[in-house]
Scaffold this motif. Structure first.
Motif, PDB file in Angstrom:
ATOM      1  N   LEU A 291     -28.474 -11.860 -58.943  1.00 46.29           N
ATOM      2  CA  LEU A 291     -27.762 -11.991 -60.215  1.00 46.29           C
ATOM      3  C   LEU A 291     -28.719 -11.768 -61.386  1.00 46.29           C
ATOM      4  CD1 LEU A 291     -25.418 -13.071 -62.099  1.00 46.29           C
ATOM      5  CD2 LEU A 291     -26.436 -15.328 -61.745  1.00 46.29           C
ATOM      6  N   ILE A 292     -29.858 -12.463 -61.352  1.00 43.27           N
ATOM      7  CA  ILE A 292     -30.805 -12.407 -62.466  1.00 43.27           C
ATOM      8  C   ILE A 292     -31.545 -11.067 -62.487  1.00 43.27           C
ATOM      9  CG2 ILE A 292     -32.844 -13.491 -63.479  1.00 43.27           C
ATOM     10  CD1 ILE A 292     -30.308 -15.163 -63.734  1.00 43.27           C
ATOM     11  N   SER A 293     -31.886 -10.544 -61.308  1.00 36.96           N
ATOM     12  CA  SER A 293     -32.685  -9.317 -61.264  1.00 36.96           C
ATOM     13  C   SER A 293     -31.867  -8.080 -61.628  1.00 36.96           C
ATOM     14  CB  SER A 293     -33.290  -9.135 -59.866  1.00 36.96           C
ATOM     15  OG  SER A 293     -34.174 -10.191 -59.573  1.00 36.96           O
ATOM     16  N   THR A 294     -30.677  -7.942 -61.058  1.00 38.62           N
ATOM     17  CA  THR A 294     -29.874  -6.742 -61.265  1.00 38.62           C
ATOM     18  C   THR A 294     -29.144  -6.759 -62.599  1.00 38.62           C
ATOM     19  OG1 THR A 294     -29.555  -6.561 -58.867  1.00 38.62           O
ATOM     20  CG2 THR A 294     -28.054  -5.298 -60.257  1.00 38.62           C
ATOM     21  N   TYR A 295     -28.679  -7.927 -63.003  1.00 36.95           N
ATOM     22  CA  TYR A 295     -27.806  -7.997 -64.176  1.00 36.95           C
ATOM     23  C   TYR A 295     -28.449  -8.718 -65.362  1.00 36.95           C
ATOM     24  CZ  TYR A 295     -23.929  -6.285 -61.333  1.00 36.95           C
ATOM     25  OH  TYR A 295     -23.120  -5.514 -60.554  1.00 36.95           O
ATOM     26  N   ALA A 374     -32.242 -17.781 -72.524  1.00 40.61           N
ATOM     27  CA  ALA A 374     -33.298 -16.820 -72.188  1.00 40.61           C
ATOM     28  C   ALA A 374     -34.484 -17.522 -71.532  1.00 40.61           C
ATOM     29  CB  ALA A 374     -33.747 -16.077 -73.439  1.00 40.61           C
ATOM     30  N   PHE A 375     -34.835 -18.705 -72.044  1.00 36.17           N
ATOM     31  CA  PHE A 375     -35.952 -19.467 -71.469  1.00 36.17           C
ATOM     32  C   PHE A 375     -35.682 -19.816 -70.011  1.00 36.17           C
ATOM     33  CE2 PHE A 375     -37.570 -23.689 -70.339  1.00 36.17           C
ATOM     34  CZ  PHE A 375     -38.938 -23.465 -70.419  1.00 36.17           C
ATOM     35  N   PHE A 376     -34.461 -20.239 -69.707  1.00 38.90           N
ATOM     36  CA  PHE A 376     -34.173 -20.658 -68.331  1.00 38.90           C
ATOM     37  C   PHE A 376     -34.025 -19.466 -67.382  1.00 38.90           C
ATOM     38  CE2 PHE A 376     -32.920 -24.632 -70.515  1.00 38.90           C
ATOM     39  CZ  PHE A 376     -33.792 -25.474 -69.833  1.00 38.90           C
ATOM     40  N   VAL A 377     -33.685 -18.290 -67.917  1.00 39.64           N
ATOM     41  CA  VAL A 377     -33.737 -17.076 -67.092  1.00 39.64           C
ATOM     42  C   VAL A 377     -35.186 -16.805 -66.693  1.00 39.64           C
ATOM     43  CG1 VAL A 377     -33.477 -14.559 -67.118  1.00 39.64           C
ATOM     44  CG2 VAL A 377     -31.638 -16.015 -67.981  1.00 39.64           C
ATOM     45  N   PHE A 378     -36.104 -16.940 -67.658  1.00 40.70           N
ATOM     46  CA  PHE A 378     -37.528 -16.761 -67.364  1.00 40.70           C
ATOM     47  C   PHE A 378     -38.014 -17.817 -66.373  1.00 40.70           C
ATOM     48  CE2 PHE A 378     -37.473 -13.821 -70.795  1.00 40.70           C
ATOM     49  CZ  PHE A 378     -38.649 -13.086 -70.748  1.00 40.70           C
ATOM     50  N   LEU A 379     -37.619 -19.065 -66.578  1.00 45.02           N
ATOM     51  CA  LEU A 379     -38.074 -20.133 -65.699  1.00 45.02           C
ATOM     52  C   LEU A 379     -37.532 -19.947 -64.281  1.00 45.02           C
ATOM     53  CD1 LEU A 379     -39.769 -22.702 -65.637  1.00 45.02           C
ATOM     54  CD2 LEU A 379     -37.703 -24.013 -66.184  1.00 45.02           C
ATOM     55  N   PHE A 380     -36.285 -19.510 -64.173  1.00 44.02           N
ATOM     56  CA  PHE A 380     -35.713 -19.223 -62.859  1.00 44.02           C
ATOM     57  C   PHE A 380     -36.545 -18.158 -62.147  1.00 44.02           C
ATOM     58  CE2 PHE A 380     -33.016 -16.899 -59.931  1.00 44.02           C
ATOM     59  CZ  PHE A 380     -32.321 -17.898 -59.277  1.00 44.02           C
ATOM     60  N   ASN A 381     -36.995 -17.166 -62.896  1.00 47.11           N
ATOM     61  CA  ASN A 381     -37.803 -16.094 -62.324  1.00 47.11           C
ATOM     62  C   ASN A 381     -39.199 -16.553 -61.924  1.00 47.11           C
ATOM     63  OD1 ASN A 381     -35.903 -14.100 -62.287  1.00 47.11           O
ATOM     64  ND2 ASN A 381     -36.571 -13.094 -64.164  1.00 47.11           N
ATOM     65  N   PHE A 382     -39.581 -17.760 -62.316  1.00 45.82           N
ATOM     66  CA  PHE A 382     -40.815 -18.353 -61.795  1.00 45.82           C
ATOM     67  C   PHE A 382     -40.581 -18.968 -60.427  1.00 45.82           C
ATOM     68  CE2 PHE A 382     -43.222 -22.322 -61.180  1.00 45.82           C
ATOM     69  CZ  PHE A 382     -44.504 -21.805 -61.080  1.00 45.82           C
ATOM     70  N   PHE A 383     -39.452 -19.647 -60.260  1.00 46.28           N
ATOM     71  CA  PHE A 383     -39.199 -20.387 -59.014  1.00 46.28           C
ATOM     72  C   PHE A 383     -38.745 -19.490 -57.860  1.00 46.28           C
ATOM     73  CE2 PHE A 383     -38.771 -23.998 -62.021  1.00 46.28           C
ATOM     74  CZ  PHE A 383     -39.649 -24.877 -61.408  1.00 46.28           C
TER      75      PHE A 383
END
Length: 511
Positions: A291-295, A374-383
């Motif tokens: 979800l986060i990577s493609t969209y 936007a911050f939590f999209v970045f944080l999700f991409n850390f985990f």
């Protein structure tokens, strides 16, 4: 003689593994950032959701999701096909065929003059990537030492993320120039160059020694393993490891390897091991990774109301951060183990999805909520890359038996692509209709990771593939297997009789 030892392993990594998984990431997310381009929508009006309104927009969102998901359907069938052809062709020939298919698909995509041609190209491309995503991690794990196997295979996730990152910045770069057709044709053409690398290099790398043993090509297996270790084929370490592989195959019935065995339990607990792979690959998709990577561009632009340029910059930044975060797993996978990383990653993703749902529930005009989202999209991409962007492929290759490793990895990876398809199909419609509530689905699924991993997933760190085989077959129950696997390593897990037979093999070789 060619490359040996560390040089050979590096060549395998750079010439086969890196391009294979960059193709995975780049092509999986390669269309997401193009869907709002002017020339793209003029060229493919059937999936133009930018200019549509009301019921027409809802219909076109569904069609758009189906077109994007064609890649995933192809990957699903590509992964499944490895269950039949993977052990017939071997790791090298399967990788070569898969790379050819990706090249054909990429050429059809970037030269598309109709939606039908684009769909066919995307399906063929997906088929090739599905075969690569099944075969390459197995080949890696079968050639790597138990001490560093985690680092070797977790790099797959780093390379997938590198593909995402390249796609995002390349899309942004071409978005900034004025030749409208080139804004989408060249980004789709660039991976053709990447596909040529494994096509040219794959036969310079030795075949998997475990596949060769399974085909009774013992001398070739010794030579292959010796080249990966950088020693003589008659070195005691090579002879001992080949003897262990042979004995493991004897114990598990090499000649009785049938696909239907996966769905039986018995002494080897094959169905339990298969279930571990299936559910892990389900979690990889349904925790929100794709979800986060493609969209990500669509989330920033349509979900949060940002302009096209800002959305692409943020998407590129988020995916670059995801790539950098991959190295956390690289340095921790063989130190803390697979279980701890799965649980840590799951807890972090669940928290991020909860926060993202809350922040996205505010009106798009609320700037503070936009920044928080936007911050939590970045944080999700850390985990996500810590436990579910490479470690999942590694784990499935580790728990599968030699005689059914490709079949089990193929079906479980096909399951990965099945849920990838579901996310691709549903996301455009879900973002338009239920908005922030969509993130609650991924929150609930991510929250199940900690209890499921704690109770059902044994630790595999530091064990040879043959020791893991014994761990499953000798364990009295699932809880006891999990319990024993978490105890500190005190030596080989192989039973005494098994070790004696292995020692006798070495003595016979030098008698």
């Amino acid at each position: 003689m060619g490359l040996q030892g560390g040089s050979l392993r590096m060549a395998q990594l750079l010439l086969v593994v890196l391009p294979a998984f960059v193709l995975f990431g780049y092509n999986q997310s390669g269309v997401g950032g193009l869907l709002s381009l002017r020339d793209w929508n003029d060229h493919f009006p059937q999936i133009d959701t930018v200019d549509a309104k009301g019921a027409e927009k809802s219909h076109k969102s569904t069609v758009q999701g189906a077109v994007v998901s064609t890649f995933t359907i192809g990957a699903l069938f590509g992964a499944l096909s490895c269950s039949w052809v993977g052990d017939v062709l071997g790791r090298r020939k399967t990788t070569f065929v898969a790379s050819i298919l990706t090249l054909i698909g990429e050429i059809l995509q970037c030269t598309s003059f109709s939606l039908a041609q684009f769909i066919v190209g995307r399906f063929i491309l997906g088929w090739g990537v599905g075969m690569l995503s099944t075969t390459v991690p197995v080949w890696q794990s079968e050639c790597a030492s138990s001490a560093n196997r985690g680092k070797h295979v977790v790099l797959d996730g780093c390379f997938i993320s590198l593909g995402y990152t390249l796609e995002a910045w390349i899309n942004l770069g071409f978005y900034e120039q004025n030749n409208l057709p080139l804004q989408w044709r060249l980004p789709l053409a660039i991976p053709c160059v990447i596909s040529l690398i494994p096509i040219a290099a794959v036969f310079s790398i030795p075949e998997s020694p475990r596949w060769l043993c399974n085909k009774s090509k013992i001398q070739e297996a010794k030579e292959s393993l010796a080249r990966f270790k950088g020693v003589s084929p008659e070195d005691p370490e090579v002879v001992g490891e080949i003897g262990g592989i042979e004995l493991a195959l004897e114990e598990t019935g090499r000649s009785a390897a049938k696909l239907s065995d996966i769905f039986t339990n018995g002494k080897e607990r094959l169905f339990y091991r298969f279930s571990l792979c299936i559910f892990l690959q389900f979690l990889q998709q349904m925790c929100g990774s794709n979800l986060i990577s493609t969209y990500s561009t669509i989330i920033f632009q349509q979900g949060l109301g940002m302009d096209g340029e800002t959305s692409r910059i943020l998407s590129g930044g988020a995916l670059t951060w995801k790539f950098l975060s991959c190295f956390v797993a690289f340095f921790t996978i063989d130190r803390f183990g697979r279980r701890k990383l799965f649980m840590f990653s799951g807890a972090g993703m669940a928290a991020c999805m909860l926060a993202l749902a809350v922040a996205s529930s505010f009106p798009k005009s609320n700037r503070s909520a936009q920044i928080a989202s936007a911050f939590f999209v970045f944080l999700f991409n850390f985990f996500i890359p810590i436990g579910f962007l490479g470690a999942n492929f590694l784990y499935c290759a580790e728990v599968a038996p030699t005689r059914l490793r490709v079949a089990m990895s193929g079906i479980s990876t096909a399951n990965h692509w099945l849920w990838n398809f579901v996310v691709n199909m549903v996301t455009p419609v879900a973002i338009e209709t239920i908005g922030w509530k969509y993130y609650l689905v991924f929150l609930c699924i991510s929250a199940t990771i900690i209890p499921v991993v704690w109770f059902f997933y044994p630790e595999t760190m530091g064990r040879s593939l043959e020791e893991l085989e014994t761990m499953f077959s000798e364990g009295k129950s699932i809880p006891s297997i999990v319990r024993e696997s978490t105890k500190p390593l005190t030596g080989s897990l192989l039973p005494e009789g098994y070790r004696e037979k292995n020692a006798n093999v070495e003595e016979d070789e030098y008698a």
